[in-house]
Design a protein around this motif. Structure first.
Motif: not given
Length: 65
Positions: A17-42
């Motif tokens: 599917g849409e899996a892009q890997g942790p490098d793409s997430c970190n480069h875009g200013g995001g964090l990889c999280r298991v389960g769900s995003c925390v409050s204040g994140e999308y």
């Protein structure tokens, strides 16, 4: 045999599917999280779909000069 199974699972997760890997997430200013995003994140996209999410802050980070 167990190592071969782990390699197969890893390859399946990265190609699904849409899996892009942790490098793409970190480069875009995001964090990889298991389960769900925390409050204040999308959910921006998936690091490894459907278990590991790439979460980004709702408001852009401000820098003080």
């Amino acid at each position: 045999m167990g190592i071969l199974m782990l390699v197969f699972i890893f390859i399946s997760l990265t190609r699904h599917g849409e899996a892009q890997g942790p490098d793409s997430c970190n480069h875009g200013g995001g964090l990889c999280r298991v389960g769900s995003c925390v409050s204040g994140e999308y959910l921006a996209h998936y690091c490894f779909e459907p278990v590991i999410l790439c979460c980004k802050n709702l408001s852009p980070a401000t820098t003080e000069s």
